[in-house]
Design a protein around this motif. Structure first.
Motif, mmCIF file in Angstrom:
data_model
loop_
_atom_site.group_PDB
_atom_site.id
_atom_site.type_symbol
_atom_site.label_atom_id
_atom_site.label_comp_id
_atom_site.label_asym_id
_atom_site.label_seq_id
_atom_site.Cartn_x
_atom_site.Cartn_y
_atom_site.Cartn_z
ATOM 1 N N TYR A 1 -2.121 0.715 -3.533
ATOM 2 C CA TYR A 1 -1.590 -0.547 -4.023
ATOM 3 C C TYR A 1 -1.062 -1.454 -4.571
ATOM 4 C CZ TYR A 1 -6.222 -2.970 -4.881
ATOM 5 O OH TYR A 1 -7.309 -3.946 -5.288
ATOM 6 N N HIS A 2 -0.386 -2.394 -4.381
ATOM 7 C CA HIS A 2 0.441 -2.704 -5.665
ATOM 8 C C HIS A 2 0.627 -4.280 -5.422
ATOM 9 C CE1 HIS A 2 2.039 0.759 -7.827
ATOM 10 N NE2 HIS A 2 2.213 1.448 -6.302
ATOM 11 N N VAL A 3 0.334 -5.031 -6.175
ATOM 12 C CA VAL A 3 0.558 -6.727 -6.291
ATOM 13 C C VAL A 3 1.283 -7.051 -7.093
ATOM 14 C CG1 VAL A 3 -2.304 -6.858 -5.806
ATOM 15 C CG2 VAL A 3 -1.422 -7.432 -8.028
ATOM 16 N N GLU B 1 9.394 -1.862 -7.842
ATOM 17 C CA GLU B 1 10.295 -0.015 -7.342
ATOM 18 C C GLU B 1 9.520 0.009 -5.507
ATOM 19 O OE1 GLU B 1 10.043 -1.335 -9.938
ATOM 20 O OE2 GLU B 1 11.437 -1.502 -11.337
ATOM 21 N N THR B 2 9.006 -0.110 -5.414
ATOM 22 C CA THR B 2 7.803 0.381 -4.799
ATOM 23 C C THR B 2 8.274 -0.048 -3.245
ATOM 24 O OG1 THR B 2 6.135 0.331 -5.913
ATOM 25 C CG2 THR B 2 5.737 0.707 -3.511
ATOM 26 N N ARG B 3 8.378 0.919 -2.481
ATOM 27 C CA ARG B 3 9.186 1.292 -1.234
ATOM 28 C C ARG B 3 7.758 1.518 0.086
ATOM 29 N NH1 ARG B 3 11.921 -2.089 -3.567
ATOM 30 N NH2 ARG B 3 14.116 -2.247 -4.050
ATOM 31 N N ILE B 4 8.140 0.480 0.941
ATOM 32 C CA ILE B 4 7.031 0.319 1.947
ATOM 33 C C ILE B 4 7.244 1.744 3.033
ATOM 34 C CG2 ILE B 4 5.114 -0.034 3.387
ATOM 35 C CD1 ILE B 4 4.447 -0.612 0.254
ATOM 36 N N GLY C 1 0.547 -1.336 -0.084
ATOM 37 C CA GLY C 1 -0.282 -0.006 0.000
ATOM 38 C C GLY C 1 0.833 1.260 -0.286
ATOM 39 N N ASN C 2 0.631 1.494 -0.859
ATOM 40 C CA ASN C 2 2.090 3.033 -1.716
ATOM 41 C C ASN C 2 1.339 4.500 -1.422
ATOM 42 O OD1 ASN C 2 4.266 4.705 -1.776
ATOM 43 N ND2 ASN C 2 3.872 4.603 -4.115
ATOM 44 N N GLN D 1 6.571 5.434 8.267
ATOM 45 C CA GLN D 1 6.159 6.975 8.982
ATOM 46 C C GLN D 1 5.240 7.477 7.758
ATOM 47 O OE1 GLN D 1 8.655 5.157 7.577
ATOM 48 N NE2 GLN D 1 10.320 6.374 7.188
ATOM 49 N N TYR D 2 4.842 7.087 5.840
ATOM 50 C CA TYR D 2 4.062 8.456 5.707
ATOM 51 C C TYR D 2 2.616 7.766 5.242
ATOM 52 C CZ TYR D 2 8.817 10.347 4.832
ATOM 53 O OH TYR D 2 10.063 10.925 4.662
ATOM 54 N N GLY D 3 2.226 6.440 6.105
ATOM 55 C CA GLY D 3 1.090 6.377 6.120
ATOM 56 C C GLY D 3 0.582 4.931 5.016
ATOM 57 N N GLU D 4 2.121 4.599 5.029
ATOM 58 C CA GLU D 4 2.158 3.359 3.800
ATOM 59 C C GLU D 4 2.360 1.915 4.435
ATOM 60 O OE1 GLU D 4 4.396 6.050 0.360
ATOM 61 O OE2 GLU D 4 6.301 3.832 1.154
ATOM 62 N N ARG D 5 1.341 1.128 4.149
ATOM 63 C CA ARG D 5 1.339 -0.478 4.847
ATOM 64 C C ARG D 5 1.076 -1.639 3.811
ATOM 65 N NH1 ARG D 5 -4.927 -0.477 6.757
ATOM 66 N NH2 ARG D 5 -4.174 -2.288 6.936
#
Length: 107
Positions: free
Chosen positions: A69-71, A79-82, A58-59, A85-89
């Motif tokens: 969100y990315h599956v 490339e997506t990093r979670i 969840g980005n 602290q920014y609300g990503e999960r």
């Protein structure tokens, strides 16, 4: 009578032993703890979610603040990093992500 004065061994000048914890070691420990603390939350969270099989990322978009969100298998999944602290999960299912108000990535 001796021509020189004798002193007790505790008053003689000896090279002092270096303290076990020097200031350099102390500063390195503080810096190391800060680095581990900064990355530890993200790395620890990542490993705990993989342990239970939650692999949907969840980005939060930087420009639009949209929740996406990315599956696995999508174009930008690797490339997506979670960053929590920014609300990503992480999510365990797409239904869980949609119920939380996130949308699926288009690519």
């Amino acid at each position: 009578m001796p021509t020189h004065r004798s002193f007790s061994p505790r008053y003689t000048t000896k090279k002092q032993a270096r303290p076990r914890l020097t200031m350099e070691a102390f500063y390195l420990a503080i810096i190391g703890a800060g680095v581990l603390g900064y990355f530890g939350v993200e790395v620890g969270d990542m490993f705990s979610t993989f342990a239970v099989g939650c692999n949907i990322k969840g980005n939060v978009s930087i420009s639009s603040r949209e929740r996406i969100y990315h599956v696995p298998g999508q174009e930008y999944y690797d490339e997506t990093r979670i960053s929590p602290q920014y609300g990503e999960r992480w999510f365990c299912s797409e239904a869980e992500a949609r119920a939380a108000g996130w949308r699926r990535a288009t690519r």
